[in-house]
Design a protein around this motif. Structure first.
Motif, PDB file in Angstrom:
ATOM      1  N   ALA A 134      -9.138   2.211  -8.172  1.00  0.00           N
ATOM      2  CA  ALA A 134      -8.275   3.050  -9.002  1.00  0.00           C
ATOM      3  C   ALA A 134      -7.760   2.232 -10.157  1.00  0.00           C
ATOM      4  O   ALA A 134      -7.811   1.006 -10.140  1.00  0.00           O
ATOM      5  N   LYS A 135      -7.278   2.901 -11.164  1.00  0.00           N
ATOM      6  CA  LYS A 135      -6.691   2.239 -12.319  1.00  0.00           C
ATOM      7  C   LYS A 135      -5.182   2.435 -12.285  1.00  0.00           C
ATOM      8  O   LYS A 135      -4.706   3.511 -11.947  1.00  0.00           O
ATOM      9  N   PRO A 136      -4.421   1.376 -12.643  1.00  0.00           N
ATOM     10  CA  PRO A 136      -2.968   1.499 -12.588  1.00  0.00           C
ATOM     11  C   PRO A 136      -2.436   2.367 -13.716  1.00  0.00           C
ATOM     12  O   PRO A 136      -3.106   2.584 -14.720  1.00  0.00           O
ATOM     13  N   LEU A 166      -3.411   4.105   4.672  1.00  0.00           N
ATOM     14  CA  LEU A 166      -3.880   3.465   3.442  1.00  0.00           C
ATOM     15  C   LEU A 166      -4.800   4.376   2.634  1.00  0.00           C
ATOM     16  O   LEU A 166      -5.027   4.122   1.450  1.00  0.00           O
ATOM     17  N   ASP A 167      -5.329   5.416   3.275  1.00  0.00           N
ATOM     18  CA  ASP A 167      -6.142   6.395   2.549  1.00  0.00           C
ATOM     19  C   ASP A 167      -5.394   7.715   2.351  1.00  0.00           C
ATOM     20  O   ASP A 167      -5.998   8.737   2.038  1.00  0.00           O
ATOM     21  N   ASP A 168      -4.070   7.685   2.505  1.00  0.00           N
ATOM     22  CA  ASP A 168      -3.258   8.887   2.334  1.00  0.00           C
ATOM     23  C   ASP A 168      -3.363   9.365   0.879  1.00  0.00           C
ATOM     24  O   ASP A 168      -3.239   8.567  -0.046  1.00  0.00           O
ATOM     25  N   PRO A 169      -3.578  10.661   0.658  1.00  0.00           N
ATOM     26  CA  PRO A 169      -3.669  11.168  -0.724  1.00  0.00           C
ATOM     27  C   PRO A 169      -2.377  11.002  -1.510  1.00  0.00           C
ATOM     28  O   PRO A 169      -2.392  11.048  -2.741  1.00  0.00           O
ATOM     29  N   ASP A 170      -1.239  10.823  -0.819  1.00  0.00           N
ATOM     30  CA  ASP A 170       0.029  10.615  -1.517  1.00  0.00           C
ATOM     31  C   ASP A 170       0.162   9.211  -2.088  1.00  0.00           C
ATOM     32  O   ASP A 170       1.056   8.954  -2.897  1.00  0.00           O
ATOM     33  N   LEU A 171      -0.711   8.297  -1.674  1.00  0.00           N
ATOM     34  CA  LEU A 171      -0.687   6.943  -2.232  1.00  0.00           C
ATOM     35  C   LEU A 171      -1.171   7.037  -3.675  1.00  0.00           C
ATOM     36  O   LEU A 171      -2.310   7.406  -3.939  1.00  0.00           O
ATOM     37  N   ASP A 172      -0.296   6.717  -4.639  1.00  0.00           N
ATOM     38  CA  ASP A 172      -0.634   6.982  -6.038  1.00  0.00           C
ATOM     39  C   ASP A 172      -1.568   5.912  -6.608  1.00  0.00           C
ATOM     40  O   ASP A 172      -1.936   4.944  -5.942  1.00  0.00           O
ATOM     41  N   ALA A 173      -1.958   6.104  -7.858  1.00  0.00           N
ATOM     42  CA  ALA A 173      -2.986   5.261  -8.463  1.00  0.00           C
ATOM     43  C   ALA A 173      -2.575   3.792  -8.540  1.00  0.00           C
ATOM     44  O   ALA A 173      -3.415   2.902  -8.347  1.00  0.00           O
ATOM     45  N   ASP A 174      -1.306   3.520  -8.831  1.00  0.00           N
ATOM     46  CA  ASP A 174      -0.865   2.129  -8.915  1.00  0.00           C
ATOM     47  C   ASP A 174      -1.031   1.404  -7.582  1.00  0.00           C
ATOM     48  O   ASP A 174      -1.488   0.258  -7.526  1.00  0.00           O
ATOM     49  N   LEU A 175      -0.634   2.058  -6.499  1.00  0.00           N
ATOM     50  CA  LEU A 175      -0.716   1.412  -5.192  1.00  0.00           C
ATOM     51  C   LEU A 175      -2.159   1.329  -4.706  1.00  0.00           C
ATOM     52  O   LEU A 175      -2.548   0.352  -4.053  1.00  0.00           O
ATOM     53  N   LEU A 192       1.283  -3.673 -13.344  1.00  0.00           N
ATOM     54  CA  LEU A 192       2.110  -3.557 -12.146  1.00  0.00           C
ATOM     55  C   LEU A 192       3.281  -4.534 -12.131  1.00  0.00           C
ATOM     56  O   LEU A 192       4.232  -4.349 -11.371  1.00  0.00           O
ATOM     57  N   LEU A 193       3.223  -5.588 -12.943  1.00  0.00           N
ATOM     58  CA  LEU A 193       4.151  -6.709 -12.815  1.00  0.00           C
ATOM     59  C   LEU A 193       5.631  -6.336 -12.822  1.00  0.00           C
ATOM     60  O   LEU A 193       6.415  -6.934 -12.086  1.00  0.00           O
ATOM     61  N   PRO A 194       6.082  -5.363 -13.631  1.00  0.00           N
ATOM     62  CA  PRO A 194       7.512  -5.028 -13.584  1.00  0.00           C
ATOM     63  C   PRO A 194       7.982  -4.548 -12.215  1.00  0.00           C
ATOM     64  O   PRO A 194       9.174  -4.613 -11.912  1.00  0.00           O
ATOM     65  N   ARG A 195       7.044  -4.084 -11.383  1.00  0.00           N
ATOM     66  CA  ARG A 195       7.425  -3.543 -10.073  1.00  0.00           C
ATOM     67  C   ARG A 195       6.853  -4.371  -8.922  1.00  0.00           C
ATOM     68  O   ARG A 195       6.757  -3.901  -7.795  1.00  0.00           O
ATOM     69  N   VAL A 196       6.489  -5.618  -9.230  1.00  0.00           N
ATOM     70  CA  VAL A 196       5.925  -6.526  -8.229  1.00  0.00           C
ATOM     71  C   VAL A 196       6.998  -7.473  -7.712  1.00  0.00           C
ATOM     72  O   VAL A 196       7.855  -7.938  -8.469  1.00  0.00           O
ATOM     73  N   MET A 197       6.929  -7.757  -6.416  1.00  0.00           N
ATOM     74  CA  MET A 197       7.805  -8.747  -5.803  1.00  0.00           C
ATOM     75  C   MET A 197       6.939  -9.707  -4.988  1.00  0.00           C
ATOM     76  O   MET A 197       6.045  -9.277  -4.248  1.00  0.00           O
ATOM     77  N   LEU A 198       7.184 -11.002  -5.145  1.00  0.00           N
ATOM     78  CA  LEU A 198       6.520 -12.026  -4.347  1.00  0.00           C
ATOM     79  C   LEU A 198       7.551 -12.585  -3.377  1.00  0.00           C
ATOM     80  O   LEU A 198       8.616 -13.052  -3.793  1.00  0.00           O
TER      81      LEU A 198
END
Length: 213
Positions: free
Chosen positions: A19-21, A51-60, A90-96
């Motif tokens: 998928a594309k973010p 992990l294959d749930d249709p509600d999982l959006d393109a970013d995830l 994705l970086l603004p919403r990424v946490m390490l």
């Protein structure tokens, strides 16, 4: 109230298509909250998604597909395998998250600017249990423990309900390993769709409500 744990077998079964973010998606507000009058104390819950749930959006889906590619048949990718340039949208919403053992604890090594906007505070160097309101910190700590024991990606819809409002967002936890045997970091990505402002207001009300308790 709680999220179920996923086994490692779900990882391969739930591997998504590439998928594309950046593609928006709606976030449903269903969950375990009671119907009728909302409680004064904030309520938080997490529903695990396949992990294959249709509600999982393109970013995830993009983040999960990237994790699989970098994993290359190992337990998990290493931190060095993750190139920020390749996940720039994705970086603004990424946490390490750094993982400590004995006792188990989680500390944020890096938190994107989008997380600051939602939580109204800098999260870098804080622990999961430092998150506000405290019930949210306890929930996130428990989800990280689930990902650590499951040794596999986990996706959730997180719901927060206050006296005057409710909101939700999607989140994925991706384990990282330096030695191919031990999970020593977690990479998380959040997705708010068009609910970022409402979510920020909801967290602010929850923090104020918790401080008065």
């Amino acid at each position: 109230m709680g999220a179920t744990s996923a086994g490692a077998a779900q990882v391969e079964a739930g591997k998504p298509e590439a998928a594309k973010p950046g593609q928006p998606g709606a976030i449903r507000l269903d969950g375990h909250f009671g119907r009728g009058r909302r409680a004064a104390a904030p309520q938080l819950d997490a529903m695990q998604l396949r992990l294959d749930d249709p509600d999982l959006d393109a970013d995830l889906k993009f983040a999960l597909d990237y994790w699989f590619r970098k994993r290359a048949g190992r337990l998990a990718p290493s931190r060095a395998d993750i190139d920020p340039v390749e996940i720039a949208p994705l970086l603004p919403r990424v946490m390490l998250v750094d993982v400590s053992l004995d006792p188990v604890d989680f500390r944020f090594r890096l938190a994107g600017t989008g997380l600051f906007k939602i939580h109204g505070a800098e999260l870098t160097n804080k622990r999961a249990l430092d998150l506000e309101p405290p019930a949210y910190g306890a929930l996130i700590h428990r989800l990280y423990c689930d990902a650590l024991s499951g040794r596999a990606p986990m996706a959730h819809r997180l719901l927060i309900e206050c006296e005057t409002r409710r909101s939700a967002f999607l989140r994925i936890i991706l384990p990282l390993s330096e030695d191919g045997a031990t999970i020593n970091r977690l990479l998380t990505v959040e997705s708010y769709a068009d609910a970022a402002q409402d979510l920020r207001d909801c967290f602010e009300e929850a923090r104020l409500s918790a401080s008065r308790s």
